[in-house]
Design a protein around this motif. Structure first.
Motif, PDB file in Angstrom:
ATOM      1  N   LEU A 199     -10.424   1.244 -12.081  1.00 44.50           N
ATOM      2  CA  LEU A 199      -9.314   1.750 -11.250  1.00 44.50           C
ATOM      3  C   LEU A 199      -9.689   1.912  -9.776  1.00 44.50           C
TER       4      LEU A 199
ATOM      5  N   LEU B 186       3.195   1.129 -11.573  1.00 35.03           N
ATOM      6  CA  LEU B 186       3.216   1.428 -10.131  1.00 35.03           C
ATOM      7  C   LEU B 186       4.195   0.516  -9.412  1.00 35.03           C
ATOM      8  N   SER B 187       4.181  -0.748  -9.812  1.00 37.46           N
ATOM      9  CA  SER B 187       5.061  -1.717  -9.168  1.00 37.46           C
ATOM     10  C   SER B 187       6.527  -1.432  -9.483  1.00 37.46           C
TER      11      SER B 187
ATOM     12  N   VAL C 227      -5.253  -0.756 -17.512  1.00 38.33           N
ATOM     13  CA  VAL C 227      -5.200  -0.852 -16.042  1.00 38.33           C
ATOM     14  C   VAL C 227      -4.047  -1.777 -15.620  1.00 38.33           C
ATOM     15  N   GLU C 228      -3.831  -2.843 -16.375  1.00 40.66           N
ATOM     16  CA  GLU C 228      -2.690  -3.725 -16.064  1.00 40.66           C
ATOM     17  C   GLU C 228      -1.370  -2.972 -16.231  1.00 40.66           C
TER      18      GLU C 228
ATOM     19  N   LYS D 268      -0.824  -0.787 -13.255  1.00 35.69           N
ATOM     20  CA  LYS D 268      -0.368  -1.571 -12.088  1.00 35.69           C
ATOM     21  C   LYS D 268       1.102  -1.938 -12.234  1.00 35.69           C
ATOM     22  N   SER D 269       1.478  -2.312 -13.450  1.00 32.48           N
ATOM     23  CA  SER D 269       2.863  -2.705 -13.688  1.00 32.48           C
ATOM     24  C   SER D 269       3.821  -1.512 -13.473  1.00 32.48           C
TER      25      SER D 269
ATOM     26  N   THR E  65       4.574   0.160  -5.419  1.00 30.53           N
ATOM     27  CA  THR E  65       3.264   0.226  -4.763  1.00 30.53           C
ATOM     28  C   THR E  65       2.229  -0.341  -5.718  1.00 30.53           C
ATOM     29  N   ASN E  66       1.003  -0.484  -5.232  1.00 25.95           N
ATOM     30  CA  ASN E  66      -0.083  -0.908  -6.133  1.00 25.95           C
ATOM     31  C   ASN E  66      -1.276   0.041  -6.031  1.00 25.95           C
ATOM     32  N   ARG E  67      -1.001   1.256  -5.620  1.00 25.90           N
ATOM     33  CA  ARG E  67      -2.096   2.219  -5.432  1.00 25.90           C
ATOM     34  C   ARG E  67      -1.749   3.593  -5.991  1.00 25.90           C
TER      35      ARG E  67
ATOM     36  N   VAL F  72      -7.713   0.345  -7.256  1.00 28.39           N
ATOM     37  CA  VAL F  72      -6.310   0.787  -7.273  1.00 28.39           C
ATOM     38  C   VAL F  72      -6.158   2.149  -6.577  1.00 28.39           C
TER      39      VAL F  72
ATOM     40  N   GLU G 116       0.834  -1.204   0.000  1.00 28.22           N
ATOM     41  CA  GLU G 116       0.000   0.000   0.000  1.00 28.22           C
ATOM     42  C   GLU G 116       0.866   1.250   0.000  1.00 28.22           C
TER      43      GLU G 116
END
Ligand SMILES: NC(=O)c1ccc[n+]([C@@H]2O[C@H](COP(=O)([O-])OP(=O)(O)OC[C@H]3O[C@@H](n4cnc5c(N)ncnc54)[C@H](OP(=O)(O)O)[C@@H]3O)[C@@H](O)[C@H]2O)c1
Length: 256
Positions: free
Chosen positions: A133, A83-84, A76-77, A80-81, A89-91, A136, A2
């Motif tokens: 989202l 963000l990681s 959206v994937e 997420k990728s 993070t994943n948010r 997320v 988070e």
């Protein structure tokens, strides 16, 4: 994973130029990191990323086509990728649904194709991208949907465009009501006419149009992108946490 660190992350659709670019830069000025999207202008988007990085914040640019409903899940994937890999993070904290197009099409000439294009870009994609989202977005986050002064003041040729933006305004109120339990606010920023590439740059490049639009504003001029981005950044600030479900017109006082 988070995102509990002090730095917050905003996602701005259509951040390569115009209003979205200024929103991205102003979020960075306020100490936030930014993911911005582009549809065609990758280099321009990368330049905005560089400017944000030069100011000491993190940023990334991703492709997104709001006209292509089927691409939302892939997008959206990618978010997420990113963000990681960039933020571990994943948010995200803020979603700004800004991407859009403009056209002046008299009602009698509007085709089903025009209607579907504006529906997809300005409403369907905003609705379902927000839905996709939502998991997320951090609790106590912010969603800001960009509408237009033309939902309140009629401008001939904007019937499809303004109808879709009106739908976004209604959606935003419902969204605010349904997600309030998570502490997330949802608001609309409705700019008056602004000098950007929007609608073939007509608000900037056609002198008669510009003069007419300027005469509609109490402050006597057409808006600039810098008039808008700071309002979005403010709505993402702690000071604006109690503003919810509102339509905030940012137009210098258009047709008062
Ligand atoms: N300018 C105004 O007078 C005005 C007034 C009221 C409201 N608005 C609203 O403000 C928002 C931004 O407008 P703007 O004036 O900044 O326009 P702009 O300068 O033309 O910029 C449009 C942005 O949206 C992106 N975009 C265009 N079509 C897209 C698509 N199909 N999918 C995803 N992204 C797309 C563009 O990406 P690329 O650069 O990659 O092409 C660009 O980043 C729009 O929602 C518009 O309706 C504008």
């Amino acid at each position: 994973m988070e995102n509990t660190a002090a730095t917050k992350i905003g996602l701005v659709t259509g951040g390569s130029r115009g209003l979205g670019k200024d929103m991205a830069l102003r979020l960075a000025d306020h100490g936030h990191d930014v993911i911005l999207t582009y549809q065609t202008k990758k280099e321009a988007a990368n330049e905005v990323v560089r400017q944000i990085q030069d100011s000491g914040r993190k940023a990334a640019a991703l492709p997104f086509d709001a006209a292509d409903f089927g691409s939302i899940s892939t997008f959206v994937e990618q978010v997420k990728s990113e963000l990681s890999s960039t933020w571990q993070t994943n948010r995200i904290d803020f979603l700004i649904n800004n991407a859009g197009i403009g056209a002046t099409i008299p009602f009698e000439q509007v085709t089903a194709h025009d209607f579907d294009l504006f529906l997809n870009i300005h409403f369907k994609s905003v609705y379902f991208l927000t839905q996709a989202l939502l998991p997320v977005i951090n609790d106590h986050g912010r969603i800001i949907n960009i509408s237009t002064g033309t939902t309140r003041v009629g401008v001939p040729g904007y019937s499809v465009y303004a109808s879709m933006k009106s739908a976004v305004e209604t959606f935003t109120r419902y969204l605010a009501k349904e997600i309030g339990a998570r502490g997330i606010t949802a608001n609309v920023v409705a700019p008056g006419p602004v000098e950007t590439d929007f609608n073939n740059g007509g608000n900037r490049d056609i002198p008669e149009r510009k003069k007419f639009l300027a005469s509609m504003s109490a402050l006597g001029r057409v808006g600039k992108p810098e008039d808008i981005g700071g309002v979005v950044a403010f709505l993402c600030s702690d000071d604006a946490g109690w503003i919810n479900g509102q339509r905030i017109e940012v137009s210098g006082g258009m047709s008062l």
